[in-house]
Enzyme design. Structure first.
Site, PDB file in Angstrom:
ATOM      1  N   ASN A 129       0.879  -1.168   0.000  1.00 22.09           N
ATOM      2  CA  ASN A 129       0.000   0.000   0.000  1.00 22.09           C
ATOM      3  C   ASN A 129       0.917   1.218   0.000  1.00 22.09           C
ATOM      4  OD1 ASN A 129      -1.775   2.053   0.429  1.00 22.09           O
ATOM      5  ND2 ASN A 129      -2.389   1.422   2.493  1.00 22.09           N
ATOM      6  N   TRP A 130       1.036   1.837  -1.148  1.00 17.80           N
ATOM      7  CA  TRP A 130       1.964   2.961  -1.267  1.00 17.80           C
ATOM      8  C   TRP A 130       1.440   4.244  -0.644  1.00 17.80           C
ATOM      9  CZ3 TRP A 130       4.120   2.580  -7.006  1.00 17.80           C
ATOM     10  CH2 TRP A 130       5.088   1.571  -7.036  1.00 17.80           C
ATOM     11  N   LYS A 131       0.163   4.241  -0.274  1.00 16.17           N
ATOM     12  CA  LYS A 131      -0.438   5.457   0.308  1.00 16.17           C
ATOM     13  C   LYS A 131      -0.166   6.642  -0.625  1.00 16.17           C
ATOM     14  CE  LYS A 131      -0.176   3.211   4.736  1.00 16.17           C
ATOM     15  NZ  LYS A 131      -0.098   3.281   6.187  1.00 16.17           N
ATOM     16  N   HIS A 189      -9.512   1.418   4.566  1.00 17.31           N
ATOM     17  CA  HIS A 189      -8.263   1.545   5.325  1.00 17.31           C
ATOM     18  C   HIS A 189      -8.501   2.469   6.526  1.00 17.31           C
ATOM     19  CE1 HIS A 189      -4.173   2.574   6.399  1.00 17.31           C
ATOM     20  NE2 HIS A 189      -3.805   1.486   5.763  1.00 17.31           N
ATOM     21  N   GLU A 206      -6.843   4.792   7.708  1.00 12.07           N
ATOM     22  CA  GLU A 206      -6.581   6.214   7.446  1.00 12.07           C
ATOM     23  C   GLU A 206      -7.782   6.859   6.767  1.00 12.07           C
ATOM     24  OE1 GLU A 206      -2.867   5.582   5.426  1.00 12.07           O
ATOM     25  OE2 GLU A 206      -1.980   4.978   7.333  1.00 12.07           O
ATOM     26  N   GLU A 236      -5.572  -4.991  10.281  1.00 13.38           N
ATOM     27  CA  GLU A 236      -4.547  -3.988  10.552  1.00 13.38           C
ATOM     28  C   GLU A 236      -4.873  -3.258  11.855  1.00 13.38           C
ATOM     29  OE1 GLU A 236      -2.395  -2.719   6.671  1.00 13.38           O
ATOM     30  OE2 GLU A 236      -4.081  -1.382   7.006  1.00 13.38           O
ATOM     31  N   GLY A 260       2.496   2.146  10.781  1.00 13.78           N
ATOM     32  CA  GLY A 260       3.473   3.218  10.666  1.00 13.78           C
ATOM     33  C   GLY A 260       4.185   3.549  11.962  1.00 13.78           C
ATOM     34  N   SER A 273       3.329  -2.316  10.306  1.00 18.48           N
ATOM     35  CA  SER A 273       4.773  -2.419  10.548  1.00 18.48           C
ATOM     36  C   SER A 273       5.357  -3.772  10.144  1.00 18.48           C
ATOM     37  CB  SER A 273       5.102  -2.092  12.012  1.00 18.48           C
ATOM     38  OG  SER A 273       4.720  -0.754  12.306  1.00 18.48           O
ATOM     39  N   GLY A 309       2.771  -1.030   4.236  1.00 18.97           N
ATOM     40  CA  GLY A 309       2.913   0.373   3.860  1.00 18.97           C
ATOM     41  C   GLY A 309       4.369   0.718   3.597  1.00 18.97           C
ATOM     42  N   GLY A 310       5.021   1.316   4.580  1.00 17.99           N
ATOM     43  CA  GLY A 310       6.377   1.845   4.441  1.00 17.99           C
ATOM     44  C   GLY A 310       7.376   0.920   3.771  1.00 17.99           C
TER      45      GLY A 310
HETATM   46  P1  13P Z   1       3.008   0.269   7.620  1.00 21.31           P
HETATM   47  O1  13P Z   1       3.459  -1.024   6.996  1.00 21.31           O
HETATM   48  O2  13P Z   1       3.778   1.461   7.139  1.00 21.31           O
HETATM   49  O3  13P Z   1       2.905   0.150   9.105  1.00 21.31           O
HETATM   50  O4  13P Z   1       1.511   0.539   7.098  1.00 21.31           O
HETATM   51  C1  13P Z   1       0.583  -0.484   7.171  1.00 21.31           C
HETATM   52  C2  13P Z   1      -0.601  -0.103   6.379  1.00 21.31           C
HETATM   53  O5  13P Z   1      -1.329   0.805   6.705  1.00 21.31           O
HETATM   54  C3  13P Z   1      -0.857  -0.855   5.147  1.00 21.31           C
HETATM   55  O6  13P Z   1      -2.126  -0.574   4.660  1.00 21.31           O
END
Ligand code: 13P
Length: 250
Positions: free
Chosen positions: A9-11, A94, A96, A166, A172, A212, A233-234
């Site tokens: 997930n590149w956000k 998600h 967010e 999640e 994050g 994470s 994500g990251g």
């Molecule tokens: P991180 O892997 O950066 O913690 O993010 C997880 C996420 O929100 C994937 O959708």
């Protein structure tokens, strides 16, 4: 047997040019037989990404969509618009989006139904906040979110859906859930799917862990029986790291 699925997930990261460059770097490496590898990019990068992955085993996902086919919804993107580009997956609900863009269990459900209507597979996000976990409400929160998200689906659709567990406090933060705790919640969600549909659906539906996840802990999560991959994500933004994540899911 369920095929593990790693989804990046590149956000709100990477331009179209950067997305194409990423594919050049991971091509042939983040494609491992027996592991599905999906990159969920910002809308603007999707055409370039879809073009770049042609002829590879990589798949493309979006991070959101509207539930209507078209209409006066300024700033929104519909399922058919994504489908036309070659997008196969779409992240729905998600945390967010729930936290910053007022998504509710009701809009999540509308989007999940629309995803199937327009031929996309939803990656449905559920998970508790820190205060909910501390209050011992993790399973209750996941139950409410999962039941709402899957409302109105046929068993055949539910078995093709992907759920991403999640925990919000793990996103994050560098503080992932333990694999044991994640597996416990995911097994609980799987049992719930069995109660909502049937045992075959529970056995078939893929449930990822997210929060994470890194090359250093992916194998630990994958060693648990109910965890079918990760939504990352990251650590999905860097090509070398993404390759290691896909390798770790084998
Ligand atoms: P991180 O892997 O950066 O913690 O993010 C997880 C996420 O929100 C994937 O959708």
């Amino acid at each position: 047997m369920r095929t593990p699925i790693i989804a990046g997930n590149w956000k709100m990261f990477k331009t179209a040019k950067e997305a194409a460059e990423f594919v050049r770097e991971v091509k042939g490496k983040a494609e491992i037989p027996g592991v599905e590898s999906v990159i969920c990019a910002p809308f603007t990068a999707l055409p370039a990404l879809a073009e770049a992955v042609k002829g590879t085993g990589l798949k493309v996902g979006a991070q959101n969509m509207h539930w209507e086919e078209s209409g006066a919804f300024t700033g929104e993107i519909s399922g058919p618009m994504l489908k036309e580009l070659g997008v196969e997956y779409v992240i729905i609900g998600h945390s967010e989006r729930r936290a910053y863009f007022a998504e509710t269990d009701e809009t999540v459900n509308k989007k999940v139904l629309a995803a199937f209507k327009y031929g996309l597979v939803p990656i449905i996000c559920v998970g508790e906040k820190l205060e909910e976990r501390e209050a011992g409400r993790t399973k209750e929160v996941c139950k409410t979110q999962t039941e709402a998200a899957l409302r109105g689906l046929t068993a055949e659709q539910a078995r093709r859906a992907v759920i991403a567990y999640e925990p919000v406090w793990a996103i994050g933060t560098g503080k992932s859930s333990s694999a044991e705790d994640a597996n416990e919640v995911i097994a609980y969600i799987r049992k719930l799917v069995g109660a909502l549909f049937d045992a075959g659906t529970a056995e078939a539906i893929r449930i990822q862990y997210g929060g994470s996840v890194k090359p250093g802990n992916i194998r630990e999560f994958m060693s648990r029986p109910d965890i079918d991959g990760a939504l990352v994500g990251g650590a999905s933004l860097d090509a070398a790291s993404y390759i290691q994540l896909v390798e770790g899911a084998r």
